[in-house]
Design a protein around this motif. Sequence first.
Motif, mmCIF file in Angstrom:
data_model
loop_
_atom_site.group_PDB
_atom_site.id
_atom_site.type_symbol
_atom_site.label_atom_id
_atom_site.label_comp_id
_atom_site.label_asym_id
_atom_site.label_seq_id
_atom_site.Cartn_x
_atom_site.Cartn_y
_atom_site.Cartn_z
ATOM 1 N N VAL A 153 -29.799 20.269 43.860
ATOM 2 C CA VAL A 153 -28.733 19.270 43.759
ATOM 3 C C VAL A 153 -27.423 19.934 44.147
ATOM 4 C CG1 VAL A 153 -27.556 17.665 42.230
ATOM 5 C CG2 VAL A 153 -30.000 18.087 41.938
ATOM 6 N N ALA A 154 -26.762 19.379 45.135
ATOM 7 C CA ALA A 154 -25.578 20.029 45.697
ATOM 8 C C ALA A 154 -24.305 19.771 44.907
ATOM 9 C CB ALA A 154 -25.378 19.570 47.147
ATOM 10 N N ARG A 155 -24.276 18.696 44.122
ATOM 11 C CA ARG A 155 -23.018 18.307 43.481
ATOM 12 C C ARG A 155 -23.118 18.433 41.967
ATOM 13 N NH1 ARG A 155 -20.354 13.115 46.231
ATOM 14 N NH2 ARG A 155 -18.583 14.153 45.249
ATOM 15 N N GLY A 156 -21.965 18.718 41.355
ATOM 16 C CA GLY A 156 -21.877 18.807 39.907
ATOM 17 C C GLY A 156 -21.333 17.525 39.309
ATOM 18 N N LEU A 157 -20.867 17.619 38.067
ATOM 19 C CA LEU A 157 -20.418 16.431 37.349
ATOM 20 C C LEU A 157 -19.170 15.803 37.957
ATOM 21 C CD1 LEU A 157 -20.975 17.571 33.645
ATOM 22 C CD2 LEU A 157 -22.367 15.994 34.995
ATOM 23 N N GLU A 158 -18.496 16.504 38.846
ATOM 24 C CA GLU A 158 -17.321 15.909 39.492
ATOM 25 C C GLU A 158 -17.692 14.685 40.326
ATOM 26 O OE1 GLU A 158 -19.189 18.514 42.484
ATOM 27 O OE2 GLU A 158 -18.633 18.790 40.375
ATOM 28 N N ALA A 159 -18.976 14.575 40.695
ATOM 29 C CA ALA A 159 -19.418 13.410 41.459
ATOM 30 C C ALA A 159 -19.262 12.121 40.663
ATOM 31 C CB ALA A 159 -20.876 13.583 41.892
ATOM 32 N N LEU A 160 -19.269 12.212 39.342
ATOM 33 C CA LEU A 160 -19.104 11.016 38.517
ATOM 34 C C LEU A 160 -17.717 10.422 38.679
ATOM 35 C CD1 LEU A 160 -20.892 11.990 35.167
ATOM 36 C CD2 LEU A 160 -21.864 11.172 37.322
ATOM 37 N N ASP A 161 -16.726 11.259 39.054
ATOM 38 C CA ASP A 161 -15.369 10.761 39.252
ATOM 39 C C ASP A 161 -15.290 9.778 40.412
ATOM 40 O OD1 ASP A 161 -14.680 12.480 37.228
ATOM 41 O OD2 ASP A 161 -13.921 14.050 38.567
ATOM 42 N N GLU A 162 -16.261 9.837 41.319
ATOM 43 C CA GLU A 162 -16.216 9.034 42.539
ATOM 44 C C GLU A 162 -17.242 7.909 42.522
ATOM 45 O OE1 GLU A 162 -17.108 11.961 45.421
ATOM 46 O OE2 GLU A 162 -15.304 13.149 45.059
ATOM 47 N N ALA A 163 -17.877 7.682 41.386
ATOM 48 C CA ALA A 163 -18.975 6.723 41.326
ATOM 49 C C ALA A 163 -18.553 5.419 40.666
ATOM 50 C CB ALA A 163 -20.158 7.320 40.565
ATOM 51 N N GLY A 164 -19.026 4.310 41.232
ATOM 52 C CA GLY A 164 -18.854 3.009 40.599
ATOM 53 C C GLY A 164 -19.976 2.719 39.629
ATOM 54 N N THR A 165 -21.142 3.349 39.850
ATOM 55 C CA THR A 165 -22.299 3.218 38.962
ATOM 56 C C THR A 165 -22.886 4.600 38.729
ATOM 57 O OG1 THR A 165 -22.868 0.962 39.664
ATOM 58 C CG2 THR A 165 -24.646 2.282 38.714
ATOM 59 N N VAL A 166 -23.245 4.910 37.488
ATOM 60 C CA VAL A 166 -23.899 6.168 37.143
ATOM 61 C C VAL A 166 -25.239 5.828 36.485
ATOM 62 C CG1 VAL A 166 -23.784 8.302 35.814
ATOM 63 C CG2 VAL A 166 -21.682 7.319 36.780
ATOM 64 N N ILE A 167 -26.321 6.436 36.979
ATOM 65 C CA ILE A 167 -27.646 6.194 36.427
ATOM 66 C C ILE A 167 -28.212 7.507 35.885
ATOM 67 C CG2 ILE A 167 -29.995 5.411 36.922
ATOM 68 C CD1 ILE A 167 -28.833 3.567 39.031
#
Length: 356
Positions: free
Chosen positions: A73-87
């Motif tokens: 997995v290339a991305r860390g939790l910072e990806a949640l900052d850019e998400a409209g939906t988190v699963i």
Amino acid sequence: MCKDRAMSGIADGNGRHRVAVLVRDGVLPMELGLVHQLFGRARSAGGAPLYEVVSCAPAPGGVRTDADFQVTVARGLEALDEAGTVIVPASHEADESRPGGGPVPAALAAASSRGARIASICTGAFVLAAAGLLEGRRATTHWMSCGRFAELFPDVELDPAVLYLDEGDVLTSAGEAAGIDLCLHMIRRDHGAAVAAEVARRTVVPPHREGGQAQFIARPVPEPGSSSTGAARAWALRHLDRPLTLRDLAARESMSVRTFTRRFREEAGVSPAVWLARRRVDRARQLLEETDLPVDRVAERAGFGTAASLRQRLHAELGVSPSAYRATFRGPRSGPGADPNSNAGNDPGTRNGQAP
């Protein structure tokens, strides 16, 4: 639901809604893959992708699965900052110990406070509960884990019988395959039944699965000679425009009303009345999306009888009027073939001015 909180979330440069899949050690590969598969296949009428799906982890790098391989997995939790939906898929090795504290629950709580829609598959619900997102709400998880969940999170209204639950900005689902039902539901909520049905068709899964996970809970072997209620359900779907009664349905299976009701609930997970009401709402939504029929005709074909009855049920189920639902998922039509009476019987207004 194109106008709701979730769909107003962050989009990528092409306007696609961003879905982040939060992967943890012990993740179930099927749950990770189904999110990418289903959201990745959703297309607009012009063929453009409707979602961007990315995976992220508490820390970038290798993540163990519960199989004999790992994923990178290339991305860390910072990806949640850019998400409209988190699963959040399940990680059975960690979920049923109280997953409180640490970066993951805090990151989910922060994403929710920013307006992201948060969803879980299977025991991922434990993480949502640890983040404080389920307190005072209805939720579900895998039926085998419900006892432990209720012990750890007594303030959550747990329903062990359903395949998934939608609480608006927070959604939960049961075991692995129920993640398919949940994803299709979110796609249907975002872009309508036609888009979700096409995703289901391409993936070779049913667009809507009957019943709840109650049907999968271990129970005694049925007595010899017992029969299914499936033929009655199939018959009812062909005759939704009729004023169907419980006696009508029981007669299709040559059962007493009492026996039919008991077996129906065992197989479908809900009572015949609840099942029939949901199927009528489904039919009404399909007709509103795919036809120009006046709302009073939609009500007749879906078995509600009158536009007022349909309006009341749609408000109760979705919080919107038939006209608002049609405007969101079908939009105005003009030119050859448009029905000038397509708004007949419609009523103005929505809840909070938004479509479901």
